[in-house]
Write a protein that holds these residues in place. Sequence first.
Motif, PDB file in Angstrom:
ATOM      1  N   TYR A  28      80.596  19.907   0.238  1.00 14.68           N
ATOM      2  CA  TYR A  28      81.782  20.349  -0.372  1.00 14.68           C
ATOM      3  C   TYR A  28      82.456  21.555  -0.026  1.00 14.68           C
ATOM      4  O   TYR A  28      81.846  22.544   0.612  1.00 14.68           O
ATOM      5  CB  TYR A  28      81.828  20.176  -2.037  1.00 14.68           C
ATOM      6  CG  TYR A  28      80.713  21.338  -2.545  1.00 14.68           C
ATOM      7  CD1 TYR A  28      81.350  22.688  -2.821  1.00 14.68           C
ATOM      8  CD2 TYR A  28      79.427  21.343  -2.637  1.00 14.68           C
ATOM      9  CE1 TYR A  28      80.661  23.695  -3.451  1.00 14.68           C
ATOM     10  CE2 TYR A  28      78.711  22.548  -3.200  1.00 14.68           C
ATOM     11  CZ  TYR A  28      79.299  23.568  -3.274  1.00 14.68           C
ATOM     12  OH  TYR A  28      78.622  24.446  -3.957  1.00 14.68           O
ATOM     13  N   VAL A  29      83.562  21.826  -0.349  1.00 16.35           N
ATOM     14  CA  VAL A  29      84.109  23.055  -0.033  1.00 16.35           C
ATOM     15  C   VAL A  29      84.227  24.092  -1.252  1.00 16.35           C
ATOM     16  O   VAL A  29      84.887  23.404  -2.233  1.00 16.35           O
ATOM     17  CB  VAL A  29      85.857  22.959   0.625  1.00 16.35           C
ATOM     18  CG1 VAL A  29      86.311  24.445   1.045  1.00 16.35           C
ATOM     19  CG2 VAL A  29      85.708  22.049   1.727  1.00 16.35           C
ATOM     20  N   ASP A  30      83.770  25.235  -1.076  1.00 16.61           N
ATOM     21  CA  ASP A  30      83.645  25.964  -2.587  1.00 16.61           C
ATOM     22  C   ASP A  30      84.914  26.995  -2.658  1.00 16.61           C
ATOM     23  O   ASP A  30      85.966  26.595  -1.735  1.00 16.61           O
ATOM     24  CB  ASP A  30      82.381  27.053  -2.373  1.00 16.61           C
ATOM     25  CG  ASP A  30      82.621  27.951  -1.241  1.00 16.61           C
ATOM     26  OD1 ASP A  30      83.757  28.432  -0.820  1.00 16.61           O
ATOM     27  OD2 ASP A  30      81.683  28.710  -0.829  1.00 16.61           O
ATOM     28  N   ASP A  31      84.867  27.536  -3.680  1.00 15.16           N
ATOM     29  CA  ASP A  31      86.080  28.271  -3.921  1.00 15.16           C
ATOM     30  C   ASP A  31      86.571  29.264  -2.939  1.00 15.16           C
ATOM     31  O   ASP A  31      87.946  29.741  -2.908  1.00 15.16           O
ATOM     32  CB  ASP A  31      86.031  29.171  -5.277  1.00 15.16           C
ATOM     33  CG  ASP A  31      85.839  27.962  -6.384  1.00 15.16           C
ATOM     34  OD1 ASP A  31      86.233  27.029  -6.293  1.00 15.16           O
ATOM     35  OD2 ASP A  31      85.525  28.369  -7.418  1.00 15.16           O
ATOM     36  N   ASN A  32      85.742  29.792  -2.014  1.00 14.38           N
ATOM     37  CA  ASN A  32      86.049  30.685  -1.170  1.00 14.38           C
ATOM     38  C   ASN A  32      86.384  29.883   0.215  1.00 14.38           C
ATOM     39  O   ASN A  32      86.758  30.503   1.433  1.00 14.38           O
ATOM     40  CB  ASN A  32      85.031  31.688  -0.797  1.00 14.38           C
ATOM     41  CG  ASN A  32      84.659  32.427  -1.872  1.00 14.38           C
ATOM     42  OD1 ASN A  32      85.722  32.975  -2.538  1.00 14.38           O
ATOM     43  ND2 ASN A  32      83.500  32.703  -2.338  1.00 14.38           N
ATOM     44  N   GLY A  33      86.581  28.451   0.220  1.00 14.41           N
ATOM     45  CA  GLY A  33      86.999  27.592   1.574  1.00 14.41           C
ATOM     46  C   GLY A  33      85.884  27.590   2.450  1.00 14.41           C
ATOM     47  O   GLY A  33      86.166  27.077   3.674  1.00 14.41           O
ATOM     48  N   LYS A  34      84.506  27.830   1.964  1.00 14.63           N
ATOM     49  CA  LYS A  34      83.416  27.795   2.780  1.00 14.63           C
ATOM     50  C   LYS A  34      82.623  26.367   2.543  1.00 14.63           C
ATOM     51  O   LYS A  34      82.623  25.995   1.369  1.00 14.63           O
ATOM     52  CB  LYS A  34      82.318  28.636   2.512  1.00 14.63           C
ATOM     53  CG  LYS A  34      81.138  28.975   3.262  1.00 14.63           C
ATOM     54  CD  LYS A  34      80.076  30.062   3.040  1.00 14.63           C
ATOM     55  CE  LYS A  34      79.175  30.113   4.174  1.00 14.63           C
ATOM     56  NZ  LYS A  34      78.130  31.158   3.876  1.00 14.63           N
ATOM     57  N   VAL A  35      82.219  25.715   3.572  1.00 18.44           N
ATOM     58  CA  VAL A  35      81.560  24.275   3.307  1.00 18.44           C
ATOM     59  C   VAL A  35      80.030  24.447   2.891  1.00 18.44           C
ATOM     60  O   VAL A  35      79.422  25.468   3.593  1.00 18.44           O
ATOM     61  CB  VAL A  35      81.562  23.483   4.864  1.00 18.44           C
ATOM     62  CG1 VAL A  35      80.693  22.253   4.665  1.00 18.44           C
ATOM     63  CG2 VAL A  35      82.915  23.174   5.189  1.00 18.44           C
ATOM     64  N   GLN A  36      79.571  23.918   1.742  1.00 16.13           N
ATOM     65  CA  GLN A  36      78.505  24.363   1.497  1.00 16.13           C
ATOM     66  C   GLN A  36      77.626  22.479   1.725  1.00 16.13           C
ATOM     67  O   GLN A  36      78.389  21.581   1.361  1.00 16.13           O
ATOM     68  CB  GLN A  36      78.474  24.376  -0.157  1.00 16.13           C
ATOM     69  CG  GLN A  36      79.141  25.667  -0.500  1.00 16.13           C
ATOM     70  CD  GLN A  36      78.535  27.060   0.083  1.00 16.13           C
ATOM     71  OE1 GLN A  36      77.133  26.843   0.329  1.00 16.13           O
ATOM     72  NE2 GLN A  36      79.083  28.111   0.192  1.00 16.13           N
ATOM     73  N   GLY A  37      76.620  22.693   1.631  1.00 17.58           N
ATOM     74  CA  GLY A  37      75.783  21.404   1.951  1.00 17.58           C
ATOM     75  C   GLY A  37      74.906  21.225   3.058  1.00 17.58           C
ATOM     76  O   GLY A  37      74.918  22.311   3.915  1.00 17.58           O
ATOM     77  N   PRO A  38      74.411  19.846   3.259  1.00 17.36           N
ATOM     78  CA  PRO A  38      74.526  18.895   2.521  1.00 17.36           C
ATOM     79  C   PRO A  38      73.544  18.774   1.424  1.00 17.36           C
ATOM     80  O   PRO A  38      72.479  19.502   1.210  1.00 17.36           O
ATOM     81  CB  PRO A  38      74.205  17.659   3.428  1.00 17.36           C
ATOM     82  CG  PRO A  38      73.116  18.448   4.232  1.00 17.36           C
ATOM     83  CD  PRO A  38      73.548  19.905   4.570  1.00 17.36           C
ATOM     84  N   PHE A  39      74.070  18.183   0.248  1.00 16.90           N
ATOM     85  CA  PHE A  39      73.251  17.933  -0.975  1.00 16.90           C
ATOM     86  C   PHE A  39      73.090  16.565  -1.320  1.00 16.90           C
ATOM     87  O   PHE A  39      73.816  15.820  -0.998  1.00 16.90           O
ATOM     88  CB  PHE A  39      73.916  18.763  -2.132  1.00 16.90           C
ATOM     89  CG  PHE A  39      73.940  20.377  -1.921  1.00 16.90           C
ATOM     90  CD1 PHE A  39      72.934  21.173  -1.926  1.00 16.90           C
ATOM     91  CD2 PHE A  39      75.322  20.839  -1.592  1.00 16.90           C
ATOM     92  CE1 PHE A  39      73.338  22.347  -1.633  1.00 16.90           C
ATOM     93  CE2 PHE A  39      75.559  22.116  -1.245  1.00 16.90           C
ATOM     94  CZ  PHE A  39      74.583  23.033  -1.398  1.00 16.90           C
ATOM     95  N   PRO A  40      72.069  16.148  -1.818  1.00 16.92           N
ATOM     96  CA  PRO A  40      72.144  14.679  -2.549  1.00 16.92           C
ATOM     97  C   PRO A  40      72.929  14.311  -3.369  1.00 16.92           C
ATOM     98  O   PRO A  40      73.352  15.165  -4.234  1.00 16.92           O
ATOM     99  CB  PRO A  40      70.475  14.543  -3.011  1.00 16.92           C
ATOM    100  CG  PRO A  40      70.142  15.925  -2.937  1.00 16.92           C
ATOM    101  CD  PRO A  40      70.697  16.865  -2.177  1.00 16.92           C
ATOM    102  N   SER A  41      73.257  13.042  -3.639  1.00 15.07           N
ATOM    103  CA  SER A  41      74.272  12.578  -4.667  1.00 15.07           C
ATOM    104  C   SER A  41      73.746  13.022  -5.987  1.00 15.07           C
ATOM    105  O   SER A  41      74.767  13.559  -6.970  1.00 15.07           O
ATOM    106  CB  SER A  41      74.190  11.070  -4.602  1.00 15.07           C
ATOM    107  OG  SER A  41      74.951  10.807  -3.457  1.00 15.07           O
ATOM    108  N   GLN A  42      72.642  13.081  -6.306  1.00 20.50           N
ATOM    109  CA  GLN A  42      72.149  13.659  -7.650  1.00 20.50           C
ATOM    110  C   GLN A  42      72.368  15.152  -8.205  1.00 20.50           C
ATOM    111  O   GLN A  42      72.999  15.144  -9.011  1.00 20.50           O
ATOM    112  CB  GLN A  42      70.495  13.397  -7.742  1.00 20.50           C
ATOM    113  CG  GLN A  42      69.933  13.517  -8.870  1.00 20.50           C
ATOM    114  CD  GLN A  42      68.412  13.187  -9.106  1.00 20.50           C
ATOM    115  OE1 GLN A  42      67.888  12.956  -8.223  1.00 20.50           O
ATOM    116  NE2 GLN A  42      67.777  13.117 -10.228  1.00 20.50           N
ATOM    117  N   ASN A  43      72.350  15.961  -6.940  1.00 19.46           N
ATOM    118  CA  ASN A  43      72.668  17.310  -7.273  1.00 19.46           C
ATOM    119  C   ASN A  43      74.145  17.370  -7.496  1.00 19.46           C
ATOM    120  O   ASN A  43      74.744  18.050  -8.285  1.00 19.46           O
ATOM    121  CB  ASN A  43      72.501  18.196  -5.945  1.00 19.46           C
ATOM    122  CG  ASN A  43      70.988  18.502  -5.916  1.00 19.46           C
ATOM    123  OD1 ASN A  43      70.146  17.774  -6.146  1.00 19.46           O
ATOM    124  ND2 ASN A  43      70.710  19.536  -5.340  1.00 19.46           N
TER     125      ASN A  43
END
Length: 111
Positions: A28-43
Amino acid sequence: ANGAEGQQEDPSVMAGGDAKEEAKSWRYVDDNGKVQGPFPSQNMLGWMEAGYLDDSSRISDDPEELPSQFRRLGDFDENPFLSSGGGGGADNDDRDYSDDEIDEEDMLIPE
């Protein structure tokens, strides 16, 4: 021999058909425009329920996608973190969110 034993104890291997669904990961793209992840669906589901992700959050389950191609969470017809298995998740959704258990008033989120 130890390596083989370790692999057999891996829950994702034991899960069989469910392993694919669990393996789905999201960025996902955080509030600062930085891509975070990958994370599992549960998270991702947990963060969405906690209010960290909302309809305007841009997400992707495709590791090849550029951030500009990410889709808004609100653009999905149903919760992508619940129905990540394609057709498999729909039955579970019906049981979890049956009309008998939840009144419309309970679904309202306070501003």
